[in-house]
Design a protein around this motif. Structure first.
Motif, mmCIF file in Angstrom:
data_model
loop_
_atom_site.group_PDB
_atom_site.id
_atom_site.type_symbol
_atom_site.label_atom_id
_atom_site.label_comp_id
_atom_site.label_asym_id
_atom_site.label_seq_id
_atom_site.Cartn_x
_atom_site.Cartn_y
_atom_site.Cartn_z
ATOM 1 N N UNK A 108 0.747 -1.097 0.070
ATOM 2 C CA UNK A 108 -0.104 0.242 -0.009
ATOM 3 C C UNK A 108 0.785 1.221 -0.011
ATOM 4 N N UNK A 109 1.390 1.480 -1.178
ATOM 5 C CA UNK A 109 2.586 2.558 -1.231
ATOM 6 C C UNK A 109 2.034 3.911 -2.017
ATOM 7 N N UNK A 110 0.638 3.832 -2.059
ATOM 8 C CA UNK A 110 -0.020 5.258 -2.950
ATOM 9 C C UNK A 110 -0.059 6.429 -1.807
ATOM 10 N N UNK A 111 1.058 6.699 -1.283
ATOM 11 C CA UNK A 111 0.949 7.663 -0.066
ATOM 12 C C UNK A 111 1.358 9.032 -0.497
ATOM 13 N N UNK A 112 0.331 9.872 -0.390
ATOM 14 C CA UNK A 112 0.893 11.251 -0.747
ATOM 15 C C UNK A 112 1.277 12.147 0.302
ATOM 16 N N UNK A 113 0.654 12.177 1.575
ATOM 17 C CA UNK A 113 1.318 12.918 2.535
ATOM 18 C C UNK A 113 2.213 12.367 3.272
ATOM 19 N N UNK A 114 3.186 13.126 3.720
ATOM 20 C CA UNK A 114 4.420 12.376 4.297
ATOM 21 C C UNK A 114 4.329 11.856 5.659
ATOM 22 N N UNK A 115 4.679 10.584 5.819
ATOM 23 C CA UNK A 115 4.525 9.811 7.138
ATOM 24 C C UNK A 115 5.492 10.568 8.054
ATOM 25 N N UNK A 116 5.017 11.014 9.173
ATOM 26 C CA UNK A 116 5.976 11.543 10.099
ATOM 27 C C UNK A 116 6.164 10.658 11.322
ATOM 28 N N UNK A 117 7.475 10.185 11.727
ATOM 29 C CA UNK A 117 7.727 9.511 12.886
ATOM 30 C C UNK A 117 8.659 10.252 13.564
ATOM 31 N N UNK A 118 8.432 10.557 15.236
ATOM 32 C CA UNK A 118 9.366 10.681 16.059
ATOM 33 C C UNK A 118 10.029 9.393 16.954
ATOM 34 N N UNK A 119 11.152 9.563 16.797
ATOM 35 C CA UNK A 119 11.808 8.162 17.939
ATOM 36 C C UNK A 119 12.770 9.061 18.721
ATOM 37 N N UNK A 120 12.750 8.483 20.174
ATOM 38 C CA UNK A 120 13.685 9.166 20.943
ATOM 39 C C UNK A 120 14.871 8.264 20.936
ATOM 40 N N UNK A 121 16.220 8.764 20.816
ATOM 41 C CA UNK A 121 17.556 8.067 20.737
ATOM 42 C C UNK A 121 17.812 7.346 22.134
ATOM 43 N N UNK A 122 17.216 7.939 22.942
ATOM 44 C CA UNK A 122 17.410 7.237 24.420
ATOM 45 C C UNK A 122 16.241 6.302 24.662
ATOM 46 N N UNK A 123 15.532 5.899 23.885
ATOM 47 C CA UNK A 123 14.314 5.200 24.120
ATOM 48 C C UNK A 123 15.006 3.426 24.395
ATOM 49 N N UNK A 124 14.668 2.988 25.630
ATOM 50 C CA UNK A 124 15.092 1.906 26.000
ATOM 51 C C UNK A 124 14.758 0.553 25.095
ATOM 52 N N UNK A 125 13.622 0.852 24.350
ATOM 53 C CA UNK A 125 12.875 -0.133 23.488
ATOM 54 C C UNK A 125 13.442 -0.079 21.934
ATOM 55 N N UNK A 126 14.283 0.869 21.579
ATOM 56 C CA UNK A 126 14.482 1.413 20.300
ATOM 57 C C UNK A 126 15.098 0.165 19.405
ATOM 58 N N UNK A 127 16.025 -0.489 20.154
ATOM 59 C CA UNK A 127 17.004 -1.567 19.202
ATOM 60 C C UNK A 127 16.174 -2.765 19.271
ATOM 61 N N UNK A 128 15.604 -3.093 20.300
ATOM 62 C CA UNK A 128 15.046 -4.649 20.240
ATOM 63 C C UNK A 128 13.474 -4.550 19.830
ATOM 64 N N UNK A 129 13.087 -3.518 19.993
ATOM 65 C CA UNK A 129 11.477 -3.609 20.068
ATOM 66 C C UNK A 129 10.754 -2.686 18.686
ATOM 67 N N UNK A 130 11.520 -1.689 18.613
ATOM 68 C CA UNK A 130 10.823 -0.520 17.785
ATOM 69 C C UNK A 130 11.339 -0.713 16.118
ATOM 70 N N UNK A 131 12.628 -0.882 16.083
ATOM 71 C CA UNK A 131 13.192 -0.934 14.841
ATOM 72 C C UNK A 131 12.748 0.120 13.753
#
Length: 275
Positions: A198-221
């Motif tokens: 489903x890649x017919x996306x017109x509006x930019x997808x916005x994601x904010x991710x904290x670099x000190x989030x303890x779940x970043x590398x194992x869960x969030x990817x």
């Protein structure tokens, strides 16, 4: 049991009102609560577009309304905020197929039942103009629901979303229970898999991710999703925020950017009552 929502609390805020409602959901087979923030009405006939907020694993409909501070900019931009409960708890915003979890039908609740409840009971809401956002498990829900319903939502954003649940412990635990062992079924609720379909996306997808989030590398990817978006040529703004964790302090810091992101996509010609 009556499906019509009953107001159970209300408080004025930035000229508008936070209101909490309870109703029986035939989709889920249980009582549900949800919050709506109604901005100040510029005229009796005005209708507000809707931003749905999907919360994370350990949250209810109250966390976002109480902790995010989103109402200030929602009031000035003229956007109604809708925060459903996550109940049945940790439902991952999917439709479970396994008998034990048959009431876990949060995808249908968010996409079909709740908008119908809102449009039938609140004349000041225009559910045909809607966007969706969320945090963690709710960020996963927002992304998957958006990608599978590009005709229903104008834009999507997320804070620290679980973007590749097939490949993280949280997602694998939920999917094996709710969907069974067929991994082709898992792909239907994995944003990193869905982006190529489903890649017919017109509006930019916005994601904010904290670099000190303890779940970043194992869960969030998030980099898995970033790579998939790049391959599918889908516009993505992934912002890695130094020093921030997984909490609502992080959400409160950047929520104004997200509300304005959705306001732009909802293409509003609204003059706020309270600038």
């Amino acid at each position: 049991m009556e499906a019509k929502p009953t107001e159970i609390s209300g408080s004025k805020m930035f000229g508008g009102y936070n209101k909490r409602f309870k109703h029986f959901s035939p989709t889920l087979g249980c009582s549900m609560t949800f919050h709506v923030y109604f901005p100040p009405l510029p005229s009796p006939s005005h209708k507000f577009p809707v931003l749905y907020w999907l919360s994370g694993l350990s949250c209810t409909d109250e966390n976002f309304i109480i902790k995010s501070g989103a109402q200030r900019v929602a009031s000035s931009e003229g956007i109604a905020l809708v925060a459903p409960d996550t109940s049945p708890s940790a439902g991952f915003y999917l439709n479970a197929t396994q008998e034990k979890w048959k009431n876990w039908q949060m995808y249908d609740y968010v996409v079909k039942e709740l908008p119908k409840v809102l449009s039938e009971n609140f004349a000041q809401l225009d559910t045909s103009r809607a966007s969706i956002s969320g945090h963690s498990m709710g960020g996963h829900g927002a992304l998957t629901i958006y990608l599978k319903n590009l005709d229903k939502y104008k834009s999507v954003s997320a804070f620290a979303p679980i973007v590749n649940p097939m490949n993280c412990p949280w997602g694998q635990k939920a999917f094996i229970n709710y969907l069974g062992g067929n991994k082709a079924d898992w792909e239907e609720y994995d944003a990193t898999c869905l982006i190529s379909k489903f890649n017919d996306v017109s509006a930019t997808i916005l994601i904010d991710q904290g670099e000190d989030d303890k779940f970043l590398h194992d869960q969030l990817l998030p980099h898995k999703f970033e790579e998939a978006c790049k391959n599918a040529k889908v516009p993505l703004l992934l912002r890695l925020q130094p020093g921030y964790d997984h909490s609502y302090y992080f959400i409160a810091t950047f929520i104004d950017h997200h509300i304005r992101h959705h306001a732009q996509a909802l293409n509003m010609c609204f003059k706020p009552l309270h600038p």
